[in-house]
Design a protein around this motif. Structure first.
Motif, PDB file in Angstrom:
ATOM      1  N   ARG A 183       0.839  -1.246  -0.112  1.00 25.48           N
ATOM      2  CA  ARG A 183       0.091  -0.058  -0.085  1.00 25.48           C
ATOM      3  C   ARG A 183       0.905   1.095   0.028  1.00 25.48           C
ATOM      4  NH1 ARG A 183      -4.795   1.235  -0.839  1.00 25.48           N
ATOM      5  NH2 ARG A 183      -4.882   3.117   0.700  1.00 25.48           N
ATOM      6  N   SER A 216      -1.199  -1.392  -4.564  1.00 29.63           N
ATOM      7  CA  SER A 216      -2.400  -1.261  -4.607  1.00 29.63           C
ATOM      8  C   SER A 216      -2.836  -0.808  -5.990  1.00 29.63           C
ATOM      9  CB  SER A 216      -2.547  -0.210  -3.524  1.00 29.63           C
ATOM     10  OG  SER A 216      -3.793  -0.078  -3.071  1.00 29.63           O
ATOM     11  N   GLY A 234      -8.258  14.151  -2.162  1.00 31.98           N
ATOM     12  CA  GLY A 234      -7.726  12.703  -2.068  1.00 31.98           C
ATOM     13  C   GLY A 234      -6.482  12.397  -2.377  1.00 31.98           C
ATOM     14  N   THR A 291      -2.554   6.752  -2.143  1.00 34.06           N
ATOM     15  CA  THR A 291      -1.590   6.095  -3.164  1.00 34.06           C
ATOM     16  C   THR A 291      -1.854   6.158  -4.466  1.00 34.06           C
ATOM     17  OG1 THR A 291      -3.061   4.040  -3.633  1.00 34.06           O
ATOM     18  CG2 THR A 291      -1.978   3.978  -1.531  1.00 34.06           C
ATOM     19  N   ALA A 303      -9.852  10.017  -4.191  1.00 34.87           N
ATOM     20  CA  ALA A 303     -10.171   9.885  -2.479  1.00 34.87           C
ATOM     21  C   ALA A 303     -10.714   8.325  -2.457  1.00 34.87           C
ATOM     22  CB  ALA A 303     -11.083  10.836  -1.963  1.00 34.87           C
ATOM     23  N   ALA A 304     -10.435   7.933  -1.282  1.00 33.40           N
ATOM     24  CA  ALA A 304     -11.100   6.662  -0.717  1.00 33.40           C
ATOM     25  C   ALA A 304     -12.373   6.026  -1.415  1.00 33.40           C
ATOM     26  CB  ALA A 304     -11.251   6.309   0.724  1.00 33.40           C
ATOM     27  N   ALA A 305     -12.542   4.650  -1.782  1.00 31.88           N
ATOM     28  CA  ALA A 305     -13.874   4.638  -2.489  1.00 31.88           C
ATOM     29  C   ALA A 305     -15.174   4.857  -1.652  1.00 31.88           C
ATOM     30  CB  ALA A 305     -13.730   2.872  -2.697  1.00 31.88           C
ATOM     31  N   VAL A 336     -16.036  13.960  -3.339  1.00 29.71           N
ATOM     32  CA  VAL A 336     -14.872  15.144  -2.959  1.00 29.71           C
ATOM     33  C   VAL A 336     -15.369  16.239  -3.481  1.00 29.71           C
ATOM     34  CG1 VAL A 336     -13.187  13.700  -2.145  1.00 29.71           C
ATOM     35  CG2 VAL A 336     -13.253  14.036  -4.668  1.00 29.71           C
ATOM     36  N   VAL A 351     -11.582   8.653 -10.203  1.00 28.59           N
ATOM     37  CA  VAL A 351     -11.274   7.161 -10.241  1.00 28.59           C
ATOM     38  C   VAL A 351     -12.141   6.252  -9.170  1.00 28.59           C
ATOM     39  CG1 VAL A 351      -8.686   7.335 -10.898  1.00 28.59           C
ATOM     40  CG2 VAL A 351      -9.439   7.513  -8.613  1.00 28.59           C
ATOM     41  N   ALA A 355     -14.605   6.729 -13.697  1.00 29.36           N
ATOM     42  CA  ALA A 355     -13.733   5.543 -13.046  1.00 29.36           C
ATOM     43  C   ALA A 355     -13.363   4.369 -13.968  1.00 29.36           C
ATOM     44  CB  ALA A 355     -14.157   5.241 -11.675  1.00 29.36           C
ATOM     45  N   GLY A 363     -10.477   2.843 -15.476  1.00 25.76           N
ATOM     46  CA  GLY A 363     -10.262   1.610 -15.093  1.00 25.76           C
ATOM     47  C   GLY A 363      -9.711   0.673 -16.409  1.00 25.76           C
TER      48      GLY A 363
HETATM   49  N1  LIG Z   1     -10.658   3.160 -11.411  1.00 28.06           N
HETATM   50  C1  LIG Z   1      -9.850   2.391 -11.128  1.00 28.06           C
HETATM   51  O1  LIG Z   1      -9.281   1.590 -12.269  1.00 28.06           O
HETATM   52  C2  LIG Z   1      -9.155   2.248  -9.758  1.00 28.06           C
HETATM   53  C3  LIG Z   1      -8.013   1.250  -9.625  1.00 28.06           C
HETATM   54  C4  LIG Z   1      -7.427   1.423  -8.362  1.00 28.06           C
HETATM   55  C5  LIG Z   1      -8.202   1.967  -7.112  1.00 28.06           C
HETATM   56  N2  LIG Z   1      -9.290   2.870  -7.721  1.00 28.06           N
HETATM   57  C6  LIG Z   1      -9.942   4.001  -6.792  1.00 28.06           C
HETATM   58  O2  LIG Z   1      -8.814   4.908  -6.501  1.00 28.06           O
HETATM   59  C7  LIG Z   1      -9.259   5.683  -5.273  1.00 28.06           C
HETATM   60  C8  LIG Z   1      -7.929   5.833  -4.476  1.00 28.06           C
HETATM   61  O3  LIG Z   1      -7.335   4.754  -4.062  1.00 28.06           O
HETATM   62  P1  LIG Z   1      -6.154   4.937  -2.979  1.00 28.06           P
HETATM   63  O4  LIG Z   1      -5.784   3.268  -2.742  1.00 28.06           O
HETATM   64  O5  LIG Z   1      -5.324   5.928  -3.444  1.00 28.06           O
HETATM   65  O6  LIG Z   1      -7.394   5.392  -1.891  1.00 28.06           O
HETATM   66  P2  LIG Z   1      -6.689   5.664  -0.534  1.00 28.06           P
HETATM   67  O7  LIG Z   1      -5.327   5.702  -0.169  1.00 28.06           O
HETATM   68  O8  LIG Z   1      -7.669   4.375   0.434  1.00 28.06           O
HETATM   69  O9  LIG Z   1      -7.412   6.951   0.035  1.00 28.06           O
HETATM   70  C9  LIG Z   1      -7.051   8.001  -0.475  1.00 28.06           C
HETATM   71  C10 LIG Z   1      -7.256   9.243   0.350  1.00 28.06           C
HETATM   72  O10 LIG Z   1      -8.769   9.413   0.446  1.00 28.06           O
HETATM   73  C11 LIG Z   1      -8.689  10.497   1.697  1.00 28.06           C
HETATM   74  N3  LIG Z   1      -9.842  10.171   2.261  1.00 28.06           N
HETATM   75  C12 LIG Z   1     -10.130   9.090   3.053  1.00 28.06           C
HETATM   76  N4  LIG Z   1     -11.599   9.094   3.584  1.00 28.06           N
HETATM   77  C13 LIG Z   1     -11.961  10.320   3.064  1.00 28.06           C
HETATM   78  C14 LIG Z   1     -13.041  11.207   3.366  1.00 28.06           C
HETATM   79  N5  LIG Z   1     -14.167  10.722   4.183  1.00 28.06           N
HETATM   80  N6  LIG Z   1     -13.422  12.395   2.644  1.00 28.06           N
HETATM   81  C15 LIG Z   1     -12.599  12.638   1.872  1.00 28.06           C
HETATM   82  N7  LIG Z   1     -11.314  12.185   1.619  1.00 28.06           N
HETATM   83  C16 LIG Z   1     -10.990  10.912   2.131  1.00 28.06           C
HETATM   84  C17 LIG Z   1      -7.531  10.311   2.475  1.00 28.06           C
HETATM   85  O11 LIG Z   1      -6.918  11.454   2.469  1.00 28.06           O
HETATM   86  P3  LIG Z   1      -7.107  12.699   3.614  1.00 28.06           P
HETATM   87  O12 LIG Z   1      -7.354  11.917   4.728  1.00 28.06           O
HETATM   88  O13 LIG Z   1      -5.630  13.317   3.539  1.00 28.06           O
HETATM   89  O14 LIG Z   1      -8.181  13.582   2.966  1.00 28.06           O
HETATM   90  C18 LIG Z   1      -6.779   9.096   1.344  1.00 28.06           C
HETATM   91  O15 LIG Z   1      -5.518   9.383   1.432  1.00 28.06           O
HETATM   92  C19 LIG Z   1     -10.146   4.851  -4.363  1.00 28.06           C
HETATM   93  O16 LIG Z   1     -11.639   5.279  -4.629  1.00 28.06           O
HETATM   94  C20 LIG Z   1     -10.091   3.289  -5.308  1.00 28.06           C
HETATM   95  O17 LIG Z   1     -11.508   2.667  -5.230  1.00 28.06           O
HETATM   96  C21 LIG Z   1      -9.796   2.913  -8.850  1.00 28.06           C
END
Ligand SMILES: NC(=O)c1ccc[n+]([C@@H]2O[C@H](COP(=O)([O-])OP(=O)(O)OC[C@H]3O[C@@H](n4cnc5c(N)ncnc54)[C@H](OP(=O)(O)O)[C@@H]3O)[C@@H](O)[C@H]2O)c1
Length: 301
Positions: free
Chosen positions: A69, A98, A132, A136, A203-205, A209, A227, A257, A261
């Protein structure tokens, strides 16, 4: 005897990602072995244990995947694995913690494409706000956009200090310039949006935002890309399938997304297949993932 394709999958985490295990098998690896709880200091030993047993020809059918991660630790692990090779005993290595390297690569390549198609421009000098951005995907998207000449701000919904810390440590590790912004309240988020040419939602799934009401503050936006595939959408008005669709009431176009994706899937698959077919070992991080994403989008015309 034909040698089986073996992928050794190292993660500092408790589990290897099922997504990446599926991707490895679908890319033609026949034996996929997860190693969990791997530390940076264990990478040299594990790598050297993987390279010697199959002879210089057999190593071509052997690969290493680095997950986890932590996007910075994964880059360190990739470098450490490469350094551990003893030519001609060398195997290909890919890092994709991740899914962040391939997702960020696909995201930035899709944005670059829509800036060109919809607005006849590119990322040079553009102000890119990543909501967000401390996660990662956001950090690596920031590094890639900064590398293309954008002025990047990583935003945190927690506070300014958290955003600045993430921006500073990421910028230092990857040798680029990133700013941080706290966007936890409506006023600070709208102030940041007012300054942005491009907004990325990473941001998280399941977290939205940017709301429909935020749009009025983002009059200068050219592209908004999301995303998050888990409802509600990360950016209100950008559907998961959108790929250059104008956003209601804005000059910006949206990228959803599943559009990102789709490219991310092809990037990861393409890199894993390339490792299996390579005559010389490949070392694949987010820069190589970005090259692949551009190649995939260019082939679509
Ligand atoms: N489309 C695709 O192909 C694909 C592939 C992989 C991942 N994804 C998606 O990409 C996104 C990011 O993945 P990731 O692994 O980077 O996520 P992550 O590290 O779990 O979260 C990203 C950031 O979201 C913020 N966050 C958490 N809870 C929040 C809230 N309630 N309100 C606002 N911000 C919040 C946090 O930052 P702060 O606390 O600093 O605000 C965190 O650092 C996810 O939605 C995941 O499902 C998409």
């Amino acid at each position: 005897m034909e040698r089986s394709y073996i992928l050794h999958m190292f993660t500092p985490g408790k589990q290897m990602s099922p997504f990446d295990i599926n991707m490895a098998v679908d890319a033609g690896y026949q034996v996929v072995v997860p190693y969990c709880g791997v530390s940076l200091d264990e990478i040299t030993g594990l790598t050297q244990d993987a390279i010697f047993s199959r002879g210089p020809k057999g190593v071509k059918a052997t690969g290493i995947f680095i997950g986890g991660r932590d996007v910075m630790l994964a880059a360190d692990m990739l470098a450490r694995a490469r350094k551990a090779m003893v030519p001609p005993f060398e195997v290909s290595v890919i890092a994709d913690p991740s899914g962040a390297y391939t997702t960020a690569a696909a995201l930035v390549a899709c944005v670059e494409r829509q800036l060109g198609v919809a607005h006849g421009t590119d990322l040079t000098g553009k102000r890119v706000l990543i909501l967000g951005g401390t996660g990662t995907v956001g950090r690596i998207a920031g590094v890639l956009a900064a590398g293309l000449g954008a002025q990047v701000t990583l935003a945190s919904h927690r506070d300014q200090a958290n955003a600045e810390r993430a921006a500073a440590e990421t910028a230092q590790r990857f040798g680029c310039s990133l700013r941080g912004a706290g966007t936890g309240d409506e006023a600070s988020r709208r102030a940041a949006l007012a300054e942005a040419d491009v907004v990325l939602a990473t941001a998280a799934a399941g977290v939205q935002v940017m709301s429909a009401d935020d749009r009025a503050s983002a009059a200068g936006l050219l592209v908004a890309a999301d995303v998050n595939a888990v409802p509600p959408e990360g950016i209100a008005g950008v559907g998961v399938m959108d790929n250059g669709k104008p956003i209601a009431g804005m000059r910006a176009v949206g990228i959803g997304a599943l559009a990102v994706g789709n490219v991310k899937y092809q990037v990861e698959n393409g890199l894993l297949v390339a490792m299996r077919n390579a005559d010389k070992p490949l070392y694949l991080g987010f820069a190589e993932a970005f090259d692949k994403a551009r190649e995939i989008l260019a082939a679509k015309g």
